[in-house]
Write a protein that holds these residues in place. Structure first.
Motif, PDB file in Angstrom:
ATOM      1  N   VAL A 144      14.110 -44.491 -26.787  1.00  0.00           N
ATOM      2  CA  VAL A 144      12.686 -44.511 -26.444  1.00  0.00           C
ATOM      3  C   VAL A 144      12.478 -45.011 -25.024  1.00  0.00           C
ATOM      4  O   VAL A 144      11.575 -44.561 -24.311  1.00  0.00           O
ATOM      5  CB  VAL A 144      11.912 -45.377 -27.461  1.00  0.00           C
ATOM      6  N   LYS A 145      13.337 -45.916 -24.604  1.00  0.00           N
ATOM      7  CA  LYS A 145      13.256 -46.411 -23.230  1.00  0.00           C
ATOM      8  C   LYS A 145      13.431 -45.278 -22.228  1.00  0.00           C
ATOM      9  O   LYS A 145      12.693 -45.157 -21.261  1.00  0.00           O
ATOM     10  CB  LYS A 145      14.363 -47.443 -23.014  1.00  0.00           C
ATOM     11  N   SER A 146      14.448 -44.453 -22.481  1.00  0.00           N
ATOM     12  CA  SER A 146      14.760 -43.385 -21.533  1.00  0.00           C
ATOM     13  C   SER A 146      13.917 -42.135 -21.752  1.00  0.00           C
ATOM     14  O   SER A 146      13.710 -41.356 -20.816  1.00  0.00           O
ATOM     15  CB  SER A 146      16.244 -43.037 -21.614  1.00  0.00           C
ATOM     16  N   HIS A 147      13.438 -41.930 -22.984  1.00  0.00           N
ATOM     17  CA  HIS A 147      12.654 -40.737 -23.296  1.00  0.00           C
ATOM     18  C   HIS A 147      11.472 -41.106 -24.187  1.00  0.00           C
ATOM     19  O   HIS A 147      11.471 -40.831 -25.396  1.00  0.00           O
ATOM     20  CB  HIS A 147      13.526 -39.684 -23.996  1.00  0.00           C
ATOM     21  N   PRO A 148      10.451 -41.738 -23.617  1.00  0.00           N
ATOM     22  CA  PRO A 148       9.303 -42.181 -24.416  1.00  0.00           C
ATOM     23  C   PRO A 148       8.557 -41.040 -25.099  1.00  0.00           C
ATOM     24  O   PRO A 148       7.794 -41.279 -26.032  1.00  0.00           O
ATOM     25  CB  PRO A 148       8.415 -42.896 -23.391  1.00  0.00           C
ATOM     26  N   ARG A 149       8.790 -39.799 -24.651  1.00  0.00           N
ATOM     27  CA  ARG A 149       8.152 -38.656 -25.310  1.00  0.00           C
ATOM     28  C   ARG A 149       8.550 -38.558 -26.779  1.00  0.00           C
ATOM     29  O   ARG A 149       7.858 -37.918 -27.578  1.00  0.00           O
ATOM     30  CB  ARG A 149       8.539 -37.354 -24.609  1.00  0.00           C
ATOM     31  N   LEU A 150       9.656 -39.177 -27.144  1.00  0.00           N
ATOM     32  CA  LEU A 150      10.094 -39.165 -28.532  1.00  0.00           C
ATOM     33  C   LEU A 150       9.000 -39.677 -29.467  1.00  0.00           C
ATOM     34  O   LEU A 150       8.849 -39.193 -30.589  1.00  0.00           O
ATOM     35  CB  LEU A 150      11.336 -40.046 -28.704  1.00  0.00           C
ATOM     36  N   LEU A 151       8.240 -40.646 -29.001  1.00  0.00           N
ATOM     37  CA  LEU A 151       7.229 -41.265 -29.851  1.00  0.00           C
ATOM     38  C   LEU A 151       6.090 -40.309 -30.182  1.00  0.00           C
ATOM     39  O   LEU A 151       5.317 -40.563 -31.099  1.00  0.00           O
ATOM     40  CB  LEU A 151       6.671 -42.520 -29.174  1.00  0.00           C
ATOM     41  N   ARG A 152       5.984 -39.220 -29.433  1.00  0.00           N
ATOM     42  CA  ARG A 152       4.910 -38.264 -29.689  1.00  0.00           C
ATOM     43  C   ARG A 152       5.403 -37.004 -30.393  1.00  0.00           C
ATOM     44  O   ARG A 152       4.660 -36.058 -30.580  1.00  0.00           O
ATOM     45  CB  ARG A 152       4.223 -37.907 -28.371  1.00  0.00           C
ATOM     46  N   CYS A 153       6.675 -37.004 -30.759  1.00  0.00           N
ATOM     47  CA  CYS A 153       7.220 -35.837 -31.458  1.00  0.00           C
ATOM     48  C   CYS A 153       6.807 -35.853 -32.930  1.00  0.00           C
ATOM     49  O   CYS A 153       6.853 -36.897 -33.591  1.00  0.00           O
ATOM     50  CB  CYS A 153       8.751 -35.833 -31.372  1.00  0.00           C
ATOM     51  N   LEU A 171      11.320 -32.672 -34.927  1.00  0.00           N
ATOM     52  CA  LEU A 171      12.600 -33.360 -35.078  1.00  0.00           C
ATOM     53  C   LEU A 171      13.489 -32.747 -36.158  1.00  0.00           C
ATOM     54  O   LEU A 171      14.675 -32.487 -35.933  1.00  0.00           O
ATOM     55  CB  LEU A 171      12.363 -34.842 -35.371  1.00  0.00           C
ATOM     56  N   ILE A 172      12.923 -32.522 -37.338  1.00  0.00           N
ATOM     57  CA  ILE A 172      13.736 -32.015 -38.441  1.00  0.00           C
ATOM     58  C   ILE A 172      14.361 -30.646 -38.125  1.00  0.00           C
ATOM     59  O   ILE A 172      15.564 -30.444 -38.368  1.00  0.00           O
ATOM     60  CB  ILE A 172      12.913 -31.954 -39.745  1.00  0.00           C
ATOM     61  N   PRO A 173      13.611 -29.684 -37.583  1.00  0.00           N
ATOM     62  CA  PRO A 173      14.247 -28.391 -37.272  1.00  0.00           C
ATOM     63  C   PRO A 173      15.423 -28.503 -36.309  1.00  0.00           C
ATOM     64  O   PRO A 173      16.413 -27.768 -36.445  1.00  0.00           O
ATOM     65  CB  PRO A 173      13.099 -27.586 -36.644  1.00  0.00           C
ATOM     66  N   SER A 191      26.057 -39.825 -32.691  1.00  0.00           N
ATOM     67  CA  SER A 191      26.563 -39.958 -31.324  1.00  0.00           C
ATOM     68  C   SER A 191      25.916 -38.950 -30.385  1.00  0.00           C
ATOM     69  O   SER A 191      25.526 -39.283 -29.267  1.00  0.00           O
ATOM     70  CB  SER A 191      28.084 -39.783 -31.322  1.00  0.00           C
ATOM     71  N   VAL A 192      25.784 -37.710 -30.868  1.00  0.00           N
ATOM     72  CA  VAL A 192      25.197 -36.655 -30.040  1.00  0.00           C
ATOM     73  C   VAL A 192      23.737 -36.963 -29.723  1.00  0.00           C
ATOM     74  O   VAL A 192      23.293 -36.871 -28.577  1.00  0.00           O
ATOM     75  CB  VAL A 192      25.306 -35.289 -30.747  1.00  0.00           C
ATOM     76  N   PRO A 219      18.998 -37.713 -25.918  1.00  0.00           N
ATOM     77  CA  PRO A 219      17.736 -37.497 -26.629  1.00  0.00           C
ATOM     78  C   PRO A 219      17.000 -36.233 -26.199  1.00  0.00           C
ATOM     79  O   PRO A 219      16.083 -35.791 -26.883  1.00  0.00           O
ATOM     80  CB  PRO A 219      16.914 -38.754 -26.271  1.00  0.00           C
ATOM     81  N   LEU A 220      17.408 -35.650 -25.074  1.00  0.00           N
ATOM     82  CA  LEU A 220      16.785 -34.397 -24.646  1.00  0.00           C
ATOM     83  C   LEU A 220      16.944 -33.299 -25.692  1.00  0.00           C
ATOM     84  O   LEU A 220      16.155 -32.354 -25.730  1.00  0.00           O
ATOM     85  CB  LEU A 220      17.404 -33.924 -23.320  1.00  0.00           C
ATOM     86  N   LEU A 221      17.961 -33.440 -26.534  1.00  0.00           N
ATOM     87  CA  LEU A 221      18.141 -32.501 -27.634  1.00  0.00           C
ATOM     88  C   LEU A 221      16.888 -32.404 -28.495  1.00  0.00           C
ATOM     89  O   LEU A 221      16.568 -31.355 -29.041  1.00  0.00           O
ATOM     90  CB  LEU A 221      19.302 -32.954 -28.521  1.00  0.00           C
ATOM     91  N   LEU A 222      16.189 -33.533 -28.608  1.00  0.00           N
ATOM     92  CA  LEU A 222      15.041 -33.597 -29.503  1.00  0.00           C
ATOM     93  C   LEU A 222      13.708 -33.393 -28.798  1.00  0.00           C
ATOM     94  O   LEU A 222      12.712 -33.077 -29.444  1.00  0.00           O
ATOM     95  CB  LEU A 222      15.022 -34.954 -30.225  1.00  0.00           C
TER      96      LEU A 222
END
Length: 393
Positions: A98-107, A113-115, A132-133, A138-141
């Motif tokens: 979340v520190k590096s990709h705060p956009r995660l919190l709005r996904c 995320l699940i798909p 690990s991946v 986190p750009l994966l998500l």
């Protein structure tokens, strides 16, 4: 199947910078709503401390998040956090993501995320490997769609030969996924293959130096390949050609000129430098301090000539402290005790693997020279101040 259940954590705070402490019954609680609209997250269900009726809530700035997104249940940042923990990520991993990709919190968990997790699972990525991946990239998500993620991973798999290699590349170069791989990677791969570089070596190149083969400037790649032949004189048929390419793309034309000038200051001719470069192009990346140390030891102390160093350039690449001086000291002791049948080649001795050097020059004398074996086997530096001529053959 996905494990989407919560891991039972009662509450979580993603702590980047402590901001404000607000007691739930204090007058300042009225400011919580306005703080939320500015992008602050409140700790959910904080565990009460011993001897206290209530615990202050820590407000922490994570990223500018609009009020509406915080109020929508499906974009609730806490559901995102619970989901990430539910699939196995620990608190520190989630915090770092979340520190590096705060956009995660709005996904959205179900829509976004699940798909993407299912894409990875369908490719056979699960368990600790999945964690690990995701944790490493986190750009994966967040950055690309599910279909784009699948297409890019399959494209990398086709080039690198396996899903594992594709994921290793993504872990090493996080920018690979957002990049246009078909326009950046494919043309450069075809160009390098036209110079006779095999698929296997290209795979290794991409895994180790992805930025050199994912350039969006094929002309620059082409010019670097030409310079390997024209400037360094390394033919494309040589096993050193690819190494010469790596050096060329890592050094600008001016930087390369400065490297030639550096060698010339220590008495090397241009032909000496080119002889060296054809055998070990990476010597052109040496710092002046390392070159000076090598020249001082091999030429000034051991009496080697520049031509010999140019023909055996790996001597300059070894670590003086970790390899050259300790091994030289061992050879000195053995020569002084007349324990060697002939003068050893220091070039050969320095290029041996650690296990082979131990087998040849240390272990046979374990009992007769414990003072030699114990320090060397224990990793201590052996440095003999005296200098004895060693054979160059």
């Amino acid at each position: 199947m996905l494990n989407l259940c919560s891991n039972g954590v009662r509450g979580s705070t993603l702590l980047l910078r402590p901001r404000t402490l607000v007691h739930p019954h204090s007058a300042s609680t009225a400011s919580v709503a306005s703080d939320l609209s500015k992008g602050y997250l409140v700790n959910v269900n904080p565990a009460p401390s011993r001897g206290a009726a209530s615990t202050p809530t820590t407000l922490t700035k994570v990223a500018p998040v609009c009020r509406s997104s915080l109020e929508k249940k499906k974009k609730n940042p806490n559901s995102t956090i619970d989901f990430l923990k539910g699939i196995g990520l620990d608190d520190s991993q989630v915090e770092e993501m979340v520190k590096s990709h705060p956009r995660l919190l709005r996904c959205k968990v179900e829509k976004t995320l699940i798909p993407k997790i299912r894409v990875l699972e369908d490719l056979g990525i699960c368990g600790s490997e999945l964690i690990s991946v995701i944790a490493s990239n986190p750009l994966l998500l967040t950055t690309i769609s599910r279909d784009s993620l699948l297409a890019k991973l399959e494209f990398l798999q086709s080039i690198l030969g396996s899903v594992e290699n594709a994921l290793n590349a993504v872990k090493k170069a996080k920018w690979l996924l957002p990049a246009n791989l078909t326009e950046q990677l494919q043309p450069n791969f075809e160009l390098l293959k036209s110079y006779g570089i095999s698929d296997e070596r290209l795979q290794k190149l991409l895994l180790r130096y992805p930025k050199y083969v994912c350039s969006n400037n094929p002309k620059w790649v082409q010019e670097s390949l030409v310079r390997v032949e024209q400037v360094l004189g390394i033919p494309r048929e040589s096993g050193m050609f690819l190494h010469g390419f790596i050096v060329m793309v890592s050094l600008s034309e001016r930087s390369l000129e400065l490297k030639f000038e550096m060698f010339k200051r220590y008495g090397w001719s241009e032909s000496d430098v080119l002889v060296m470069a054809k055998r070990s192009p990476y010597c052109l990346t040496l710092s002046e301090a390392k070159l000076k140390t090598g020249v001082d030891f091999f030429i000034n102390k051991l009496g080697y000539e520049i031509g010999y160093l140019a023909a055996h350039p790996t001597l300059l690449m070894h670590s003086m402290e970790e390899r050259i001086l300790p091994r030289y000291a061992v050879l000195q002791v053995l020569l002084e005790r007349n324990l060697l049948k002939r003068n050893p080649s220091i070039y050969t001795a320095l290029n041996l693997s650690e296990s082979r050097f131990l087998d040849a020059y240390v272990l046979p004398f374990k009992d007769t020279l414990p003072e030699l074996y114990e320090p060397y086997a224990g990793g201590k530096k052996l440095v003999d101040s005296s200098v004895q001529e060693l054979g160059k053959q």
